[in-house]
Scaffold this motif. Structure first.
Motif, short mmCIF file in Angstrom:
data_model
loop_
_atom_site.label_atom_id
_atom_site.label_comp_id
_atom_site.label_asym_id
_atom_site.label_seq_id
_atom_site.Cartn_x
_atom_site.Cartn_y
_atom_site.Cartn_z
N HIS A 13 0.81 -1.35 -0.19
CA HIS A 13 0.02 0.02 0.00
C HIS A 13 0.85 1.37 -0.07
CE1 HIS A 13 -3.40 -2.74 1.16
NE2 HIS A 13 -3.96 -1.78 0.33
N SER A 14 2.20 1.20 0.01
CA SER A 14 2.94 2.27 0.11
C SER A 14 3.96 2.66 -1.16
CB SER A 14 3.92 2.39 1.61
OG SER A 14 4.70 1.10 1.24
N ASN A 15 4.33 1.45 -1.85
CA ASN A 15 5.13 1.80 -2.84
C ASN A 15 4.89 0.49 -4.10
OD1 ASN A 15 7.35 3.63 -2.22
ND2 ASN A 15 7.55 2.38 -0.31
N SER A 32 2.89 5.97 -2.80
CA SER A 32 1.49 6.22 -2.22
C SER A 32 1.66 7.64 -1.55
CB SER A 32 0.91 5.40 -1.65
OG SER A 32 -0.42 5.75 -0.94
N THR A 33 1.03 8.47 -1.66
CA THR A 33 1.00 9.68 -0.83
C THR A 33 0.30 9.60 0.59
OG1 THR A 33 -1.08 10.65 -1.94
CG2 THR A 33 1.32 11.34 -2.48
N GLU A 54 -8.16 8.15 2.69
CA GLU A 54 -7.27 6.84 2.34
C GLU A 54 -7.97 6.28 0.77
OE1 GLU A 54 -5.95 2.81 4.03
OE2 GLU A 54 -7.89 3.56 4.72
N LEU A 57 -6.47 8.81 -1.82
CA LEU A 57 -5.30 8.78 -2.07
C LEU A 57 -5.03 7.46 -2.73
CD1 LEU A 57 -3.76 10.80 0.66
CD2 LEU A 57 -4.03 11.46 -1.48
N ASN A 58 -5.47 6.29 -2.47
CA ASN A 58 -5.34 5.05 -3.05
C ASN A 58 -5.63 4.85 -4.49
OD1 ASN A 58 -4.15 3.47 -1.04
ND2 ASN A 58 -6.01 2.71 -0.14
N GLU A 60 -5.48 7.71 -6.49
CA GLU A 60 -4.63 8.39 -7.20
C GLU A 60 -3.51 7.57 -7.37
OE1 GLU A 60 -3.70 12.00 -5.02
OE2 GLU A 60 -5.57 12.66 -5.37
N TYR A 61 -3.00 6.77 -6.43
CA TYR A 61 -1.93 5.87 -6.34
C TYR A 61 -2.14 4.76 -7.45
CZ TYR A 61 1.36 2.13 -4.39
OH TYR A 61 2.06 1.11 -4.24
N ALA A 83 -3.05 -4.95 -1.66
CA ALA A 83 -2.92 -3.95 -2.65
C ALA A 83 -3.00 -4.50 -4.12
CB ALA A 83 -1.62 -3.12 -2.28
#
Length: 126
Positions: A13-15, A32-33, A54, A57-58, A60-61, A83
């Protein structure tokens, strides 16, 4: 016959680490921002606010990752969290991705060389 362009994406969920099979190395990382600090900050306001932020931003990611996927014919999504399944569901709602073969596999945390080997092995067996 056209050469199939293949991409492996190790993600949580972060990269997301994008690995192009043609050059067999990681060619891009998308972050992810939505950070832990942002989660804490919005959670202080309200849980509903945190979930909305969340989701936004998910999306957008996932869209940034999807923009990269459009350049490929076959994609492998792999990683330790759900993810990859969330991204797959996001992509299935968009007709731009209907002709792209997308596979999903579970994988633990890996070094960059292990990620490249995993992607190479996956596409060699198919």
């Amino acid at each position: 016959m056209k050469t199939q362009k293949k991409l492996g994406i190790w993600m949580d969920h972060s990269n997301a680490n994008l690995i192009d099979v043609a050059n067999n190395k990681m060619n891009k990382t998308i972050a992810s921002t939505f950070t832990f600090e942002m989660k804490e900050e919005t959670l202080d306001k309200s849980e509903s606010s945190m979930h909305n932020k969340e989701q936004q931003l998910n999306k957008e990611y996932f869209q940034k990752i999807g923009d990269e996927i459009l350049n490929y014919d076959q994609v492998l999504l792999f990683g330790p969290t759900n993810a990859k399944a969330e991204l797959h569901n996001f992509l299935n709602k968009d007709l731009h991705f209907k002709d792209i073969k997308i596979d999903i596999e579970s994988a633990d945390k890996m070094s960059d060389s292990e990620k490249s080997a995993f992607v190479k092995k996956h596409f060699n067996k198919n």
